[in-house]
Design a protein around this motif. Sequence first.
Motif, short mmCIF file in Angstrom:
data_model
loop_
_atom_site.label_atom_id
_atom_site.label_comp_id
_atom_site.label_asym_id
_atom_site.label_seq_id
_atom_site.Cartn_x
_atom_site.Cartn_y
_atom_site.Cartn_z
N UNK A 38 0.90 -1.16 0.12
CA UNK A 38 0.10 0.08 0.14
C UNK A 38 0.76 1.14 0.27
N UNK A 39 2.24 1.02 -0.10
CA UNK A 39 3.10 2.23 -0.17
C UNK A 39 3.51 2.60 -1.57
N UNK A 40 3.88 3.89 -1.78
CA UNK A 40 4.40 4.04 -3.03
C UNK A 40 5.57 3.15 -3.58
N UNK A 41 5.70 3.05 -5.08
CA UNK A 41 6.79 2.18 -5.47
C UNK A 41 8.21 2.54 -5.13
N UNK A 42 8.95 1.63 -4.65
CA UNK A 42 10.25 2.00 -4.27
C UNK A 42 11.22 1.30 -5.74
N UNK A 43 12.27 2.04 -5.97
CA UNK A 43 13.31 1.38 -7.00
C UNK A 43 14.45 0.93 -6.40
N UNK A 44 14.93 -0.26 -6.59
CA UNK A 44 16.11 -0.69 -6.25
C UNK A 44 16.86 -0.83 -7.69
N UNK A 211 0.65 -13.27 -0.73
CA UNK A 211 0.08 -14.09 0.19
C UNK A 211 0.94 -14.59 1.24
N UNK A 212 2.23 -14.47 1.12
CA UNK A 212 3.08 -14.71 2.29
C UNK A 212 3.10 -13.78 3.26
N UNK A 213 2.75 -12.79 3.01
CA UNK A 213 2.81 -11.58 3.99
C UNK A 213 4.03 -10.60 4.02
N UNK A 214 4.78 -10.87 3.08
CA UNK A 214 5.66 -9.73 2.96
C UNK A 214 5.89 -8.93 1.79
N UNK A 215 6.58 -7.82 1.69
CA UNK A 215 6.49 -7.16 0.55
C UNK A 215 7.10 -7.86 -0.69
N UNK A 253 0.35 -5.04 -11.72
CA UNK A 253 -0.30 -6.24 -10.85
C UNK A 253 -0.23 -5.55 -9.40
N UNK A 254 0.68 -5.01 -8.94
CA UNK A 254 0.95 -4.69 -7.60
C UNK A 254 2.11 -5.07 -6.89
N UNK A 255 3.28 -4.28 -6.81
CA UNK A 255 4.54 -4.66 -6.03
C UNK A 255 4.83 -3.54 -5.07
N UNK A 256 5.70 -3.96 -4.32
CA UNK A 256 6.18 -2.89 -3.21
C UNK A 256 7.43 -2.11 -4.02
N UNK A 257 8.26 -2.93 -4.75
CA UNK A 257 9.70 -2.32 -5.26
C UNK A 257 9.78 -3.12 -6.49
N UNK A 258 10.56 -2.27 -7.31
CA UNK A 258 11.02 -2.78 -8.74
C UNK A 258 12.51 -2.84 -8.61
N UNK A 259 13.18 -3.97 -9.18
CA UNK A 259 14.53 -4.22 -8.90
C UNK A 259 15.01 -3.88 -10.43
N UNK A 260 15.77 -2.93 -10.87
CA UNK A 260 16.39 -2.76 -12.21
C UNK A 260 17.92 -2.53 -12.06
N UNK A 293 1.49 2.88 -10.68
CA UNK A 293 1.77 2.35 -9.33
C UNK A 293 0.49 3.39 -8.62
N UNK A 294 0.54 4.57 -8.83
CA UNK A 294 -0.32 5.42 -8.18
C UNK A 294 -1.80 5.15 -8.34
N UNK A 295 -2.23 4.76 -9.88
CA UNK A 295 -3.44 4.52 -9.97
C UNK A 295 -3.83 3.30 -9.54
N UNK A 296 -3.06 2.11 -9.49
CA UNK A 296 -3.54 0.75 -8.94
C UNK A 296 -3.48 0.81 -7.65
N UNK A 297 -2.80 1.45 -6.71
CA UNK A 297 -2.69 1.32 -5.20
C UNK A 297 -4.04 2.29 -4.85
N UNK A 298 -4.21 3.25 -5.43
CA UNK A 298 -5.60 4.21 -5.12
C UNK A 298 -6.69 3.31 -5.32
N UNK A 299 -6.72 2.56 -6.61
CA UNK A 299 -8.03 1.72 -7.06
C UNK A 299 -7.98 0.63 -5.67
#
Length: 304
Positions: A38-44, A211-215, A253-260, A293-299
């Motif tokens: 539910x937090x804004x996307x973080x970039x790694x 579903x495992x409960x972690x970001x 789909x919905x993720x906490x962070x993107x690794x690139x 990310x903003x659209x998906x998490x607001x929805x």
Amino acid sequence: MSQRHTQNKTISSQTPWALASRPQRCVTIGEHIRLGHDAPLVIIAGPCALESLSHARMMAEKLCHITDTHGVRLIFKSSFDKANRSKYHANRGIGMEKGLVILDALRKEFQCPVITDVHEAHQCADVAKIADIIQIPAFLCRQTDLLCAAAETGNVINVKKGQFLAPWDMAHVVDKISACGNERILVTERGSSFGYNMLVNDMRSLPLLGRLGYPVVFDATHSVQLPGGAVGEGQSGGHRQFIAPLARAAVAVGIAALFVEVHDTPDKAPSDGANMLTLTQLDNLLTPLKQIDTFIKHKTQDTA
């Protein structure tokens, strides 16, 4: 019966596709970065392998500028040792001692959290003194001693799903870390083996891992790697052109962070050049990613 044993029994009694959802956690790093669904996307982001202080500093400075411009939080990533290179004589990197000095310098100068990977249990304690996040490579995600040594540092642990595992198999991996008293866990999807020298992404894996409960983190660059499909001296090949569409799909789909992984000149990089973005490509990609990310998490919040 302990709560954790009861929880594991609940999961093991389910068919894989009906995996019971555990309570959702978020992971906080410092005062400013919160990783959660539910937090804004973080970039790694960062180069695959550390090359020198000057190169790492240049990359960190440019990445901080790009992410600040787009209003997204950055965690700087780079490796001091590439222990699973295709060939014996391939360049493995600058080593742990020099690598940690560089990461420490970047962390202090740019006030940016850093993440790096470990390959052996004895490395964890020293790496934990510098890195905000200890990363467990996909090939090593079932190594119990390594997971426990990392967990016992108390640092955030980012464990990559093995290319050979189903998403529900990661329940056992995170339980090993949790059993050692550490719930500060990130779980990364990086593709699944599909025949020889090929990976594919099943986007269903992202909500299943959630579903495992972690970001959940999505590794967009290693997902397009051609493992063992050498294109140079000990380097695996890759399909860089698919990084952007996979990244957009994962964020949708919905993720906490993107690794690139990112490099100023990927084709000249000592490791994984074929599946790294240029700085300009990352800059161009962040605009649609933030919008999605903003659209998906607001929805999601609107329908919760």
